[in-house]
Write an enzyme that holds these catalytic residues in place. Structure first.
Site, PDB file in Angstrom:
ATOM      1  N   THR A  39     -11.425  -8.715  -8.033  1.00  0.00           N
ATOM      2  CA  THR A  39     -12.647  -9.377  -7.556  1.00  0.00           C
ATOM      3  C   THR A  39     -12.762  -9.246  -6.043  1.00  0.00           C
ATOM      4  O   THR A  39     -13.840  -9.408  -5.494  1.00  0.00           O
ATOM      5  CB  THR A  39     -12.634 -10.869  -7.920  1.00  0.00           C
ATOM      6  N   ALA A 125       5.739  -3.987  -8.750  1.00  0.00           N
ATOM      7  CA  ALA A 125       5.685  -5.170  -9.611  1.00  0.00           C
ATOM      8  C   ALA A 125       4.333  -5.859  -9.521  1.00  0.00           C
ATOM      9  O   ALA A 125       4.081  -6.841 -10.206  1.00  0.00           O
ATOM     10  CB  ALA A 125       6.802  -6.145  -9.245  1.00  0.00           C
ATOM     11  N   LEU A 127       3.334  -7.337  -6.755  1.00  0.00           N
ATOM     12  CA  LEU A 127       3.577  -8.535  -5.949  1.00  0.00           C
ATOM     13  C   LEU A 127       3.381  -8.254  -4.456  1.00  0.00           C
ATOM     14  O   LEU A 127       3.919  -8.963  -3.603  1.00  0.00           O
ATOM     15  CB  LEU A 127       4.990  -9.082  -6.211  1.00  0.00           C
ATOM     16  N   SER A 128       2.637  -7.205  -4.133  1.00  0.00           N
ATOM     17  CA  SER A 128       2.209  -6.936  -2.753  1.00  0.00           C
ATOM     18  C   SER A 128       3.332  -6.554  -1.810  1.00  0.00           C
ATOM     19  O   SER A 128       3.393  -7.030  -0.671  1.00  0.00           O
ATOM     20  CB  SER A 128       1.477  -8.141  -2.159  1.00  0.00           C
ATOM     21  N   GLU A 162      -4.211  -0.324   5.489  1.00  0.00           N
ATOM     22  CA  GLU A 162      -4.127   0.150   4.101  1.00  0.00           C
ATOM     23  C   GLU A 162      -5.335   1.040   3.762  1.00  0.00           C
ATOM     24  O   GLU A 162      -5.193   2.115   3.187  1.00  0.00           O
ATOM     25  CB  GLU A 162      -4.083  -1.068   3.183  1.00  0.00           C
ATOM     26  N   ASP A 174      -4.353  -9.355  -0.862  1.00  0.00           N
ATOM     27  CA  ASP A 174      -2.897  -9.327  -0.684  1.00  0.00           C
ATOM     28  C   ASP A 174      -2.507  -9.642   0.748  1.00  0.00           C
ATOM     29  O   ASP A 174      -1.635 -10.475   1.009  1.00  0.00           O
ATOM     30  CB  ASP A 174      -2.345  -7.943  -1.052  1.00  0.00           C
ATOM     31  N   TYR A 223      -6.810   2.819  -9.683  1.00  0.00           N
ATOM     32  CA  TYR A 223      -7.393   1.781  -8.829  1.00  0.00           C
ATOM     33  C   TYR A 223      -8.678   2.289  -8.180  1.00  0.00           C
ATOM     34  O   TYR A 223      -9.720   1.621  -8.225  1.00  0.00           O
ATOM     35  CB  TYR A 223      -6.380   1.351  -7.764  1.00  0.00           C
TER      36      TYR A 223
HETATM   37  C1  GLA Z   1      -4.136  -4.762  -5.502  1.00  0.00           C
HETATM   38  C2  GLA Z   1      -5.018  -4.682  -4.264  1.00  0.00           C
HETATM   39  C3  GLA Z   1      -5.804  -5.976  -4.062  1.00  0.00           C
HETATM   40  C4  GLA Z   1      -6.526  -6.400  -5.323  1.00  0.00           C
HETATM   41  C5  GLA Z   1      -5.581  -6.356  -6.509  1.00  0.00           C
HETATM   42  C6  GLA Z   1      -6.296  -6.618  -7.813  1.00  0.00           C
HETATM   43  O1  GLA Z   1      -3.121  -5.705  -5.335  1.00  0.00           O
HETATM   44  O2  GLA Z   1      -4.244  -4.438  -3.127  1.00  0.00           O
HETATM   45  O3  GLA Z   1      -6.714  -5.820  -2.994  1.00  0.00           O
HETATM   46  O4  GLA Z   1      -7.660  -5.613  -5.546  1.00  0.00           O
HETATM   47  O5  GLA Z   1      -4.920  -5.114  -6.628  1.00  0.00           O
HETATM   48  O6  GLA Z   1      -6.806  -7.905  -7.852  1.00  0.00           O
END
Ligand code: GLA
Length: 366
Positions: A39, A125, A127-128, A162, A174, A223
């Site tokens: 979103t 994972a 988890l950023s 990024e 993230d 993505y």
């Molecule tokens: C990744 C992207 C985020 C977001 C999520 C999905 O983590 O880095 O910006 O779009 O996917 O919600």
């Protein structure tokens, strides 16, 4: 490992590798997203939580060679040397290089820089790990080179690194969760306005993060394809962003191609679920929050088509193992599942999950 312990460990790793103490050591956490997936680049709402005890530690110092950056990963026992004026090269040090360029390109051109990093976040994972690396680098470099920035500024810059340097067309969730969020506390964010507020916890319940064992890789096509599909749906619907539409507008989607209809429906409904999730947290309504998680997973699976059989099975079985709700978290195609589990069931939940899914691993209980 606590943030302080991570900073201490990475300072030690820097000294062991470079033979001299760093000037600054800092860290940034990973995040789990509770509701509102894909979103963020559609201007919608998200509900992530920075993680306690899982993150990236960075130690930095100047020198020895002007214009040169050496990045050493103590976790992967690998070092990469780059010039500060280089472009991205598809290497892990791109995240470090892009972050340093963003805040201190002229400084590094003058003094050089050395960085050590440790990550306790598993890659892939959901988890950023990359946002944590960027935010920790920006924090470290802005402190070292005395270029103060607010937590929001760091998040905005990390996303720009990024998008513009690494080349991943992500939203801001993230970097924002990692930079602005407080570990262990959910954060509601309107990604269009950047208005944000901490969200209360659900007393008597924990969010349990379980790695499915399937590693995702967001720079592969999936993505970017979803980003493009959402943009195509906007064009066809004549809106700037899908967050311009609410659940009352769902009947407008019927003119779209079946694929775009599903993509747009996911974004519109998950945006609403993140907003409803905030209300459920405020009301202390665990069953309502859990149902939103269940519905969100179904939407990720059926409409956005970003789940894999392993995360589908894990999210479904989580309910049999004592969770009230569960869903795949993060960018998609594998990675972790987050489950809402009553305190009393947490221990048996973890045991049941790992007994049934030998590749799965409980990563965090918050
Ligand atoms: C990744 C992207 C985020 C977001 C999520 C999905 O983590 O880095 O910006 O779009 O996917 O919600």
């Amino acid at each position: 490992m606590s943030d302080e312990a991570l900073s201490t460990r990475v300072a030690d790793a820097y000294e062991a590798y470079f033979g001299t103490a760093p000037e600054v050591a800092t860290s940034a956490p990973g995040r789990v997203n509770l509701l509102g997936e894909h979103t963020d680049y559609n201007g919608g709402a998200v509900l992530p939580m920075a993680l306690r005890g899982l993150g990236v530690g960075i130690a930095i110092g100047r020198g020895p060679e002007p214009g040169v950056l050496t990045a050493y990963s103590d976790t992967f026992h690998d070092a990469e040397t780059r010039r500060i004026d280089e472009s991205a090269a598809g290497r892990w040090s791109d995240y470090v290089l892009g972050s340093l360029k963003s805040v201190a390109e002229a400084d590094v051109a003058e003094t050089g820089a050395r960085i050590a990093l440790i990550t306790t976040l598993p890659m892939g994972a959901g988890l950023s790990s990359s946002a944590a690396l960027e935010v920790a680098c920006l924090r470290a470099a802005s402190t070292l080179f005395q270029r103060p920035m607010s937590a929001v500024d760091i998040a905005v810059r990390a996303r720009a690194v990024e998008n513009g340097f690494v080349g991943m067309p992500c939203g801001i969730m993230d970097q924002f969760a990692v930079s602005v969020g407080k570990p262990g506390e959910a954060l509601f964010l309107d990604t269009r306005t950047l208005e944000h507020a901490p969200a209360p916890a659900l007393p008597g319940h924990r969010f349990v993060v379980v790695h499915s064992g399937v590693s995702h890789q967001l720079t592969e096509d999936g993505y970017a394809t979803r980003v493009a599909e959402c943009a195509a749906a906007c064009d066809a619907l004549g809106v700037e962003m899908l967050s311009d539409l609410g659940t009352d507008d769902l009947d407008r989607l019927t003119g779209l191609s079946p694929v775009l209809e599903r993509r747009a429906r996911h974004v519109i409904t998950d945006n609403q679920r993140a907003r409803d999730g905030l209300a459920a947290l405020k009301n202390g309504d665990a069953p309502a929050f859990a149902q939103l998680m269940i519905d969100s997973h179904a939407s990720e699976r059926d409409d956005f088509e970003i789940t894999v059989p392993e995360t589908d099975a894990l999210a479904a079985m989580a309910l049999e193992f004592g969770a009230l709700g569960a869903r795949q978290t993060g960018g998609g195609w594998g990675g972790a599942v987050v489950a809402l589990v009553p305190d009393a069931n947490v221990a048996t939940f973890g045991e049941a999950v790992t007994a049934r899914f030998p590749d799965a691993r409980v990563l965090a209980i918050t």
